[in-house]
Design a protein around this motif. Structure first.
Motif: not given
Length: 276
Positions: A18-24, A67-68, A120-124, A136-140
């Protein structure tokens, strides 16, 4: 919509992803808007350049917004009134100590049962279920679209910044992070190459996951039902399958994460004749 009482990741794997996505996400946006786009247009602020900036903002809003929302919205059984006696097709959860409806399963990471649980999604850092599946679908979708859009400009940047092709230059593209941290090339150009490669990796991974999720969505299935080859809750009407996840205003939900789109099912009562 109920907000999750605790959005802090519960384990190191969730926290890291999750932190990886938040920063990237903001870093990649900065790179595309302030490096890749100006490079493509030769530093000239033309009308086309401004149009692409507007497109970039639109894509960013949809990526971040969905995402949020996927993280914040509570899709568990918390706050729901469950029956004291077992109903047909319901099952008892030993951890939650209650009967839970069909398609709902307990998540050991989230420590609760999830309505119409998909995975269960690790990125969220949370489960994807009945109430946040839309986001989630629309985020993808917008993540894949954004990375595909960015890849066009990134490939132009990578092609133009190499004056010639050699073994070391190929290694800079194939192993950009290793080349950077070992000091073989610690210039900003190598950082930009690393970001470009990360975008391509994001495109491939999100594209594959989007394809998988879309196939399930159109067939009215969640991941468990896909694995078990169950087709009990599939509606022959494609629009109904879309509305089951994206809501009544599914055609508007495709455009913006802030558009209200009430779900046509409560995620609990699947015992009607239609779903038997």
């Amino acid at each position: 919509m109920r907000i999750r009482p605790n959005i802090i990741p519960r384990n190191m794997r969730d926290f890291t992803a999750c932190l990886f996505l938040v920063f990237m996400i903001p870093i990649i946006y900065w790179f595309e808007v302030f490096v890749a786009l100006p490079f493509y247009f030769g530093g000239e602020f033309t009308i086309a350049h401004y149009i692409h900036n507007v497109i970039s903002i639109y894509l960013l809003v949809n990526v971040v917004g969905n995402f949020v929302a996927a993280i914040m919205i509570d899709t568990s059984i918390r706050g729901e009134v469950m029956p004291s006696t077992q109903l047909p097709t319901w099952h008892f959860c030993d951890s939650c100590q209650c009967f839970v409806p069909p398609r709902s399963w307990h998540c050991s990471t989230c420590s609760t049962c999830i309505l119409k649980r998909d995975h269960h999604c690790n990125f969220t850092a949370c489960c994807i279920g009945h109430r946040n599946h839309r986001y989630f679908i629309m985020f993808l979708f917008y993540f894949a679209l954004s990375t595909a859009y960015s890849t066009f400009f990134n490939l132009y940047y990578l092609w133009s910044t190499f004056s010639y092709w050699s073994t070391i230059n190929m290694l800079k593209l194939l192993f950009p992070f290793a080349i950077l941290v070992t000091g073989m090339d610690n210039t900003m150009e190598q950082v930009y190459r690393l970001l470009s490669v990360l975008v391509i990796v994001g495109l491939i991974s999100s594209g594959c996951l989007l394809y998988y999720q879309t196939c399930n969505l159109l067939r009215g299935r969640v991941m468990y039902e896909k694995v078990k080859n169950l087709n009990v809750y599939n509606d022959d009407d494609l629009k109904m399958n879309l509305a089951m996840v994206l809501g009544e205003n599914w055609y508007l939900a495709l455009i913006c994460p802030f558009v209200p789109s009430n779900l046509i099912h409560d995620g609990i009562h699947w015992d009607s004749e239609k779903y038997k």
